[in-house]
Design a protein around this motif. Sequence first.
Motif, mmCIF file in Angstrom:
data_model
loop_
_atom_site.group_PDB
_atom_site.id
_atom_site.type_symbol
_atom_site.label_atom_id
_atom_site.label_comp_id
_atom_site.label_asym_id
_atom_site.label_seq_id
_atom_site.Cartn_x
_atom_site.Cartn_y
_atom_site.Cartn_z
ATOM 1 N N GLU A 68 0.931 -1.069 -0.112
ATOM 2 C CA GLU A 68 0.106 0.211 -0.152
ATOM 3 C C GLU A 68 0.701 1.270 -0.017
ATOM 4 N N ALA A 69 1.842 1.222 0.787
ATOM 5 C CA ALA A 69 2.960 2.399 0.952
ATOM 6 C C ALA A 69 3.369 2.669 -0.420
ATOM 7 N N VAL A 70 3.951 1.561 -1.010
ATOM 8 C CA VAL A 70 4.922 1.842 -2.375
ATOM 9 C C VAL A 70 3.842 2.240 -3.391
ATOM 10 N N ASP A 71 2.636 1.672 -3.248
ATOM 11 C CA ASP A 71 1.624 2.111 -4.568
ATOM 12 C C ASP A 71 1.104 3.607 -4.340
ATOM 13 N N ALA A 72 1.114 4.104 -2.970
ATOM 14 C CA ALA A 72 0.604 5.373 -2.623
ATOM 15 C C ALA A 72 1.556 6.261 -3.155
ATOM 16 N N VAL A 73 2.833 5.952 -2.868
ATOM 17 C CA VAL A 73 3.926 7.238 -3.461
ATOM 18 C C VAL A 73 4.336 6.939 -4.911
ATOM 19 N N LEU A 74 3.986 5.878 -5.396
ATOM 20 C CA LEU A 74 4.485 5.667 -6.868
ATOM 21 C C LEU A 74 3.858 6.589 -7.739
ATOM 22 N N LEU B 148 4.380 5.926 5.671
ATOM 23 C CA LEU B 148 3.890 4.890 6.784
ATOM 24 C C LEU B 148 4.177 5.520 8.158
ATOM 25 N N ARG B 149 5.059 6.446 8.267
ATOM 26 C CA ARG B 149 5.126 7.108 9.598
ATOM 27 C C ARG B 149 3.995 8.099 9.712
#
Length: 197
Positions: A167-173, A192-193
């Motif tokens: 989810e984190a990678v998909d959000a920033v990609l 994530l933080r």
Amino acid sequence: MIAQLSGDVISTGDRWVVIDIGGVGYRVQVTGPALETLREAQGRVTVHTHMAVRDDDIRLFGFLHQRERELFTILIGVSGIGPQTAMNILSGIAFEDFAVAILDGDEKTLTRIPGIGKKGAGRLILELKEKMKKHADILAAGRRPTGANDAASALISLGFSPQEAGEAVDAVLPGLPDANVQSLIRAALAYLRERRS
């Protein structure tokens, strides 16, 4: 049931390895890609295993990743697919490509796997389509660029769950389409933080 082995690879052969654990050598059948990885491994290795017991035979099948073992278990539940054919499938196609072929009803891709004909491909699609839908998060990972997959793997190794990492990678990609792996990891960690605060 032996579910996992950790030890040193002491010998390898045609699609098998022997792993030494406390002086006992366990012969484990592995896929082609896993064999290459294990041959080059230095020191202790861990494989996830499935133990197949028949009247006159006990065999261990080994996998580098738990999801491969899960797919193997699903495959041998399909009528007409035995352990050896399941290993051929796992050797001949990446998990993500296999799942996408099942969901898309792509018989042509499946028939490229040794031992799978048109009839077998049709049966796999029929019996596995619903099960593959349950792996939607893994499929999303399979469709990410390689660098994004590497970033997600790095986050998992830092202790985040596969779902959180994905989810984190998909959000920033979308905001960093050409970023390198390190930049993606930093951005994903910041995301994530922020979510946890």
